[in-house]
Enzyme design. Structure first.
Site, PDB file in Angstrom:
ATOM      1  CG  HIS A 310      -0.294   0.096   2.523  1.00 51.31           C
ATOM      2  ND1 HIS A 310      -0.008  -1.012   3.275  1.00 51.31           N
ATOM      3  CD2 HIS A 310       0.167   1.151   3.226  1.00 51.31           C
ATOM      4  CE1 HIS A 310       0.595  -0.644   4.386  1.00 51.31           C
ATOM      5  NE2 HIS A 310       0.708   0.671   4.381  1.00 51.31           N
ATOM      6  CD  GLU A 312       2.363   7.193  -4.404  1.00 51.81           C
ATOM      7  OE1 GLU A 312       2.196   6.984  -5.617  1.00 51.81           O
ATOM      8  OE2 GLU A 312       2.012   8.241  -3.836  1.00 51.81           O
ATOM      9  CE  LYS A 405       9.113  -8.505  18.989  1.00 52.81           C
ATOM     10  NZ  LYS A 405      10.256  -9.186  18.343  1.00 52.81           N
ATOM     11  CB  VAL A 443      14.866  -8.959  10.508  1.00 47.69           C
ATOM     12  CG1 VAL A 443      15.714  -8.864   9.249  1.00 47.69           C
ATOM     13  CG2 VAL A 443      13.997 -10.207  10.469  1.00 47.69           C
ATOM     14  CG  LEU A 444      20.817  -8.097  13.007  1.00 45.29           C
ATOM     15  CD1 LEU A 444      22.145  -8.763  12.724  1.00 45.29           C
ATOM     16  CD2 LEU A 444      20.939  -7.164  14.195  1.00 45.29           C
ATOM     17  CB  VAL A 450      16.964  -2.596  18.562  1.00 45.11           C
ATOM     18  CG1 VAL A 450      17.928  -3.730  18.241  1.00 45.11           C
ATOM     19  CG2 VAL A 450      17.479  -1.786  19.725  1.00 45.11           C
ATOM     20  CB  THR A 467      13.858  -2.022  27.346  1.00 45.12           C
ATOM     21  OG1 THR A 467      14.464  -3.216  26.847  1.00 45.12           O
ATOM     22  CG2 THR A 467      13.172  -1.298  26.213  1.00 45.12           C
TER      23      THR A 467
END
Length: 606
Positions: A310, A312, A405, A443-444, A450, A467
């Protein structure tokens, strides 16, 4: 510049050939008499012409002499030898007597010395070997082989970093230790890196081991990062083979180099069998994973590659990239949203895709906590739309890109991806389409990950925000994850959840410190690290399997199969209808409903 030197070299060769002839024949004829001048006038032009002819034959006027090596010396030897021999034969024919062998050897020896010295004087002029200590930045090169030697030469001649010079080498070959390579001493092996850096006050380290295994590179980087040096690496073996070790091919060491993974073994025949000549659809084709999936699929010659997304700009970019890289590949850029069921079904009817990779998803955990409706609509309803379109239009294979996750989820994003897996497994229970999901960790370098955040924070001078010091995550590179997704599609028989081998989990805190060091800074001294606490929906650690899923191996040792969990489609569809009603009426119930749905499905699968 070198073209301007060709006339000069030609002039020098003519003059030196003439002088050598004068001197040689003067020694023989004692520089007197008509026979002396006749011999000189015959031999000097013959020697000049034949020598220049063979110098041209061996391209010795087109060489860039500051890069000269043994190869150039061999070419000079051949050209001079042939030139003198031919000159001697021509002189003997023209003079009606054999030329004196001692004189010919004198001319050969003198020509070789003069021709070699004039060329290598140009090399000496550009070589800074004798300018040791003139730079402020001291460079240590790891690897005293061909690559390391070429890197040292490049630094000395071009100063890849302003005001820098190479100090020496590190190499594990004990036979090289203490010896010199290209004038630089081999100062020790990898275990001596820290001591050598301290003793010689090294500023930069360049890893010049393009043929070393990824594990070796990872081990060496771990030793180097204990120093305060900025790290660089020569990455490609092809560059060494082609002699392209230049300043531009020496890059920064990246986090990917620290993972130490072996290359992914791809079953080319298996992938070609289900992709080649087929119409392949990739949803979310403009995203990090989706675009890389397109790059990995393209070499297997699909009949047509449909790029659906979605955004463009991102779809345009990947379409242009593929058109340039794979000129014979047919692509179709499609701007559409997987939430738009009507448009999606119309596209399936128009293009009749045979293989579908579903990578379209909202994946940012804290952001989806604040926007649960969009997470549910895109990740759940979007997946339902694509999966049902695949079933109704007879698609051969469908592969869902999922996440770790989704295992025992604590976030809206993770929960929606788990429901997406349940939908795929449920439809697979009765469909002729081979449905599968592929689950992997972070995924790096992907959008929202991160690593780009840490790099931006380091570039701004810090602080780097983490964190929790104990938080761990699994990591993969984008190409690695995408290759394994494509490979897993070849193993799909229906309903499987493929789990990619993520190797050992990494502490985010350690990752932050590594990135700071790889950028040439020292944690807490140059760049501060601050702990911010867990954000909404985040977990301290991730899992790859639920309690109900076993694990079995595949033909690829990096891909495993979670036990297919057969789901009755009717209760799943009823729950999804209920979910749609909740979204439209009461957003506060979305999270609790999704959790109840996952729990009930997990219980029924046990």
């Amino acid at each position: 510049m070198w073209k301007k030197r060709i006339p000069l070299l030609l002039f020098v060769d003519i003059i030196t050939c003439t002088l050598i002839t004068f001197i040689g024949f003067a020694l023989m004829y004692e520089g007197e008499g008509a026979s002396y001048w006749r011999a000189v006038l015959i031999f000097a032009p013959v020697l000049s012409a034949s020598t220049i002819l063979f110098m041209l034959r061996y391209n010795l006027y087109q060489r860039i002499w500051k890069y000269s090596s043994v190869g150039e010396l061999v070419s000079i030897f051949k050209a001079v030898t042939l030139g003198v021999v031919v000159s001697g034969l021509l002189f003997s024919i023209l003079n009606w007597e054999w030329m004196d062998l001692v004189l010919l050897l004198f001319i050969f020896q003198s020509s070789l010395i003069v021709k070699g010295s004039t060329r290598f004087a140009l090399r000496l002029k550009s070589d800074t070997y004798n300018k040791k200590g003139t730079g402020d930045i001291k460079v240590l090169i790891i690897g005293a082989g061909d690559c390391g030697s070429m890197v040292a030469k490049e630094i000395k001649q071009n100063k890849y970093i302003n005001n820098s010079y190479p100090v020496g080498f590190i190499d594990d070959d004990e036979q090289k230790r203490g010896n010199r390579v290209g004038g630089l001493r081999v100062l020790g092996n990898r275990n001596d890196i820290a001591a050598v850096v301290e003793k010689h006050e090294i500023n930069h380290i360049i890893i010049a081991l393009p043929a070393a295994s990824k594990k070796d590179i990872s081990d060496i980087i771990n030793l180097c990062k204990e120093t305060s040096c900025e790290l660089k690496i020569v990455p490609r073996l092809d560059d060494i083979i082609l002699g392209k070790v230049t300043a531009s091919s020496i890059r920064n060491v990246e986090v990917e180099d620290l993972l130490g993974r072996s290359p992914v073994a791809i079953d080319l025949e298996g992938i070609a069998n289900y992709v080649e000549g087929k119409v392949v659809l990739v949803t979310g084709a403009g995203g990090s994973i989706g675009s890389e999936l397109c790059r990995q699929i393209a070499p297997f010659k699909p009949g047509k590659l449909l790029l659906l997304g979605h955004g463009e700009n991102s779809i345009y970019q990947i379409d242009m990239e593929l058109s340039k890289t794979f000129k014979e590949l047919q692509t179709e850029a499609i701007i559409a949203d997987v939430q738009d069921r009507e448009t999606l079904f119309a596209l399936f009817g128009e293009y009749s895709p045979q293989v579908v990779f579903h990578a379209a998803a909202h994946k940012h955990v804290p952001l989806m906590e604040r926007n649960p409706k969009q997470a549910v609509m895109n990740n759940i309803m979007g997946t339902k739309n694509v999966a049902e379109a695949c079933d109704q239009h007879g698609v051969e294979r469908f592969v869902l890109v999922s996440t770790d996750k989704a295992v025992n989820p604590t976030s809206v994003m993770g929960a929606t991806k788990r429901v997406a897996e349940i939908i795929v497994q449920s439809i697979s229970f009765y469909s002729n389409t081979k449905f599968a999901a592929v689950r992997f960790g972070n995924v790096l370098g992907s959008r929202g990950s991160v690593i780009p955040l840490f790099k931006a924070q380091i570039a701004e001078g810090g602080p780097v925000t983490v964190t929790d010091p104990e938080m761990i995550r699994y990591f993969m590179t984008i190409p690695e994850a995408s290759q394994l997704v494509v490979q897993a599609g070849a193993f799909a028989k229906g309903g499987e959840v493929f789990i990619l081998d993520m190797d050992k989990p990494v502490k985010i805190y350690e990752l932050a410190k590594d990135l700071i060091r790889l950028s040439g800074f020292e944690p807490y001294r140059d760049i501060d690290i601050k702990f911010t606490g867990l954000r909404p929906g985040e977990k301290m650690y991730e899992e790859l399997l639920t309690d109900a899923e076993g694990m079995s191996a595949t033909l690829n040792n990096r891909i495993f199969i979670g036990k297919p969990m057969a789901q009755d489609i009717e209760p799943v569809m009823l729950e999804l209808q209920h979910l749609e009603g909740i979204i439209r009426s009461d957003l506060s119930e979305v999270k609790s409903f999704v959790k109840r749905t996952i729990a009930s499905q997990n219980r029924s699968a046990v």
